[in-house]
Each structure stands twice: as C-alpha cells, then as structure tokens.
Design an enzyme around this catalytic site. Structure first.
Site, PDB file in Angstrom:
ATOM      1  N   CYS A  43      -2.405  -0.433   7.636  1.00 14.65           N
ATOM      2  CA  CYS A  43      -1.607   0.752   7.331  1.00 14.65           C
ATOM      3  C   CYS A  43      -1.685   1.765   8.472  1.00 14.65           C
ATOM      4  CB  CYS A  43      -2.079   1.387   6.020  1.00 14.65           C
ATOM      5  SG  CYS A  43      -1.589   0.449   4.548  1.00 14.65           S
ATOM      6  N   CYS A  56      -6.115   1.648   5.514  1.00 15.86           N
ATOM      7  CA  CYS A  56      -6.752   0.464   6.090  1.00 15.86           C
ATOM      8  C   CYS A  56      -6.232   0.271   7.516  1.00 15.86           C
ATOM      9  CB  CYS A  56      -6.462  -0.766   5.238  1.00 15.86           C
ATOM     10  SG  CYS A  56      -4.713  -1.282   5.260  1.00 15.86           S
ATOM     11  N   HIS A  96       0.838  -1.193   0.000  1.00 18.92           N
ATOM     12  CA  HIS A  96       0.000   0.000   0.000  1.00 18.92           C
ATOM     13  C   HIS A  96       0.879   1.250   0.000  1.00 18.92           C
ATOM     14  CE1 HIS A  96      -3.926  -2.006   1.643  1.00 18.92           C
ATOM     15  NE2 HIS A  96      -3.473  -2.562   0.532  1.00 18.92           N
ATOM     16  N   GLU A 119       0.864   3.896   1.728  1.00 20.10           N
ATOM     17  CA  GLU A 119       1.298   4.400   3.030  1.00 20.10           C
ATOM     18  C   GLU A 119       2.585   3.709   3.490  1.00 20.10           C
ATOM     19  OE1 GLU A 119      -3.306   4.283   3.121  1.00 20.10           O
ATOM     20  OE2 GLU A 119      -1.648   3.130   2.263  1.00 20.10           O
TER      21      GLU A 119
END
EC number: 3.5.4.-
Length: 234
Positions: free
Chosen positions: A101, A98, A66, A68
C-alpha cells in the site's frame, strides 16, 4: 502542527450532512484502541480542495482490497477530482500502510504532485517486516507526514467522524499513554533505519496484549533523548 490546528471541532447536530458517513462509538473504540490487534483496518479521511474552508469527510474499511487502495481508486474516479487543483488529504488509519500500500500511495502522489497527504495512525502494521518499514520510509521521503495518533487526534476524530450521542461529545476513549509512546518510539526507529525495538504479543486466553522492549546500543545513540524519556527508558 499539521492540519488539525487549523480546523474547528464541531459536534454532530440534527442537520449534520456527514451523519450518514459517521461510524458508531463502539466501532471507533475497537478500531482505534492501540491494544486491540484486530485484522480489519478503518480509515477516516478529510479532503480539502484548494485551501477552501469546506472539508469533505468520509469513512472506509477493508473490502477485498486494503482501504488505502480503495481510497485511491475512489478518489481518482470521482467526478469532482481535478488533478491540477491543490488538494490536502488527511488520513486517520487504525493500522499503518503495509509495504504494498505504501508503494501504491507513493505512485499516486508521484502521479498527482498537487496532492498533499497527512497520515495519523493508531498502530503500526507488522512493524518488524522490512518491507513495511521501508514502505513507511519511502512515504516520508515522498513528502508524506506520518504521526502516531495522540489524545488530540482521537478527540478530533470522535467529534468529526463518530455518531456519538449529544451528551457524550467530550467522552471519547482515552487510551493508555504508554501504548501511544511505544508506537512513537518504534516509528522513530523506522524513520531512522534502526532495528525494531518493540515486540507485541497477544494472548488469546484471556484477551490480553503484552509488549517487550529490546534496545540496542544504536537505539541509545540515535534515538532522541525525549523519546526514550517519554517511555521511561532513559
């Protein structure tokens, strides 16, 4: 309020060193449209070291990780990274983090207390999932400012992160205000620990996105009246 009020809004010029790090107009439109439920996430970010006037800008998208997590790994391994220097970071995310993250961001901020993080989000990612809701609350508890992107932030991103043509500086996409207000409403529910009230449905034929609102007595009791008024629910 927040960092945007202090930052000028220059448009791209021929010698703009950030041009190669900008995204195309059509990419911005589909990534940050709150009605588009595309899977990929786009991150536009700014880094300001020690209160200097110069701001470092870049863009990122999901890879096998992801965005992040990609940012944290890249940021902490850059040669300019100085853990003891105060640093302000602003993220503009097409999806909210999410749960996993959010945990990685919380650990990152705990490890580097001189870093301040502001997050503006276009959409809430699987907002009914308790893990994602708790993750956002944990971020706020750790000092992160989280807000839904409004027209002001969209215009700012257009001028500073999008490779628009010179005649289109003021022609950034204006998304329906109701969708923005609905996400603001649901973000308040998350922050206050209330049950979800927003339900989003996607019809494949044709490509349309629908929403329904289901308010309980606890929502009417605890949500700020101006948030309900803004969505026409009070």
């Amino acid at each position: 309020t927040g960092p945007l009020a202090k930052i000028p809004h220059p448009g791209p010029v021929a010698v703009d060193p950030t041009l190669r790090r900008r995204i195309e107009p059509h990419e911005f439109e589909v990534f940050f449209d709150p009605r588009e439920l595309r899977k990929e996430t786009c991150l536009l970010y700014e880094i300001n070291w020690g209160g200097r006037h110069s701001i470092w800008r870049h863009t990122s998208q999901n890879t096998n990780k992801h965005v992040e997590v990609n940012f944290i790994e890249k940021f902490t391994t850059e040669r300019y990274f100085c853990p003891n220097t105060r640093c302000s970071i602003t993220w503009f995310l097409s999806w909210s983090p999410c749960g996993e993250c959010s945990r990685a961001i919380t650990e990152f901020l705990s490890r580097y207390p001189h870093v301040t993080l502001f997050i503006y989000i276009a959409r809430l990612y699987h907002h009914a999932d308790p893990r994602n809701r708790q993750g956002l609350r944990d971020l706020i508890s750790s000092g992160v400012t989280i807000q839904i992107m409004t027209e002001q932030e969209s215009g700012y991103c257009w001028r500073n992160f999008v490779n628009y043509s010179p005649s289109n500086e003021a022609h950034w996409p204006r998304y329906p205000h109701l969708w923005v207000r609905l996400y603001v409403l649901e973000l308040y529910c998350i922050i206050l620990g209330l049950p979800p009230c927003l339900n989003i449905l996607r019809r494949k034929q044709p490509q349309l996105t629908f929403f329904t609102i289901a308010l309980q007595s606890c929502h009417y009791q605890r949500l700020p009246p101006h948030i309900l008024w803004a969505t026409g629910l009070k």
